[in-house]
Design a protein around this motif. Structure first.
Motif, short mmCIF file in Angstrom:
data_model
loop_
_atom_site.label_atom_id
_atom_site.label_comp_id
_atom_site.label_asym_id
_atom_site.label_seq_id
_atom_site.Cartn_x
_atom_site.Cartn_y
_atom_site.Cartn_z
N PRO A 89 0.81 -1.28 -0.15
CA PRO A 89 0.12 -0.02 -0.08
C PRO A 89 0.93 1.32 0.02
O PRO A 89 1.95 1.31 0.28
N ASP A 118 0.66 5.28 -5.21
CA ASP A 118 -0.64 4.45 -4.96
C ASP A 118 -0.49 3.01 -6.20
O ASP A 118 -1.54 2.25 -5.78
N SER A 137 3.88 -3.46 6.27
CA SER A 137 2.74 -2.34 6.37
C SER A 137 2.56 -1.96 7.90
O SER A 137 1.93 -0.93 8.01
#
Length: 146
Positions: A89, A118, A137
Motif C-alpha cells: 500500500p 498508489d 505495512s
C-alpha cells in the motif's frame, strides 16, 4: 549479536511477516515471474515480497568501512529501488534494518525510509552494498500526501 544495529528491527519484521508465503522474487537480472525479459535488478541483488505486506531487498558485498580482505567480494553497489513495483500500500515505510533499537521507538521517525506510491511502486528508497532493507505495512509511518 542481538545488539547489532538493525537486529531489533529485523526481529520485529520477523514477528509480523512470519508465515507469509513468498509471493514475488527479484534476483540476478530479471524478476523471477517476469516473462517479458525486463531490465532486471542487477548482479548481486535480491528482493522478495512476503504476502501482501512485507518486502525485503539486499545487496551482496561488504559494507562501507568493513574489511579490506580481497576474499570478501563486493559486486552489488548501491541499488536504487525507484520504480520497483512491490505491491505494498502507498505510504512512507520505516526500513526496520536501519533502527539502532526499538526501545521507545514510537514509529514517528526513522533513519531510512522507503516511499511507495498508489500503484505499489517505490518512488524513494535504496539499499547500499552489503546492506539489507526490510519494510512491512505495520511500520508504515504516514501516507505520501501528508
Amino acid at each position: 549479536e542481538h545488539r547489532w544495529q538493525g537486529v531489533a528491527g529485523l526481529v520485529h519484521f520477523r514477528k509480523v511477516c512470519r508465515g507469509h508465503p513468498v509471493t514475488e522474487t527479484w534476483t540476478g537480472r530479471v524478476a523471477a515471474n517476469d516473462t517479458t525479459g525486463g531490465d532486471g535488478v542487477g548482479l548481486g541483488r535480491l528482493a522478495f515480497r512476503l504476502g501482501e505486506q512485507c518486502f525485503v531487498a539486499l545487496v551482496r558485498g561488504k559494507r562501507k568501512g568493513e574489511t579490506d580482505d580481497p576474499k570478501v567480494v563486493g559486486v552489488g553497489g548501491t541499488w536504487n529501488l525507484k520504480g520497483l513495483q512491490i505491491g505494498l500500500p502507498s505510504g512512507c515505510y520505516c526500513d526496520l534494518s536501519s533502527l539502532r533499537t526499538q526501545k521507545n521507538w514510537d514509529g514517528s521517525s526513522c533513519p531510512r525510509t522507503v516511499h511507495v506510491d498508489d500503484d505499489g511502486s517505490i518512488t524513494k528508497g535504496h539499499v547500499a552494498q552489503g546492506e539489507i532493507l526490510a519494510i512491512h505495512s505495520v511500520a508504515r509511518q504516514l501516507t505520501l500526501s501528508q
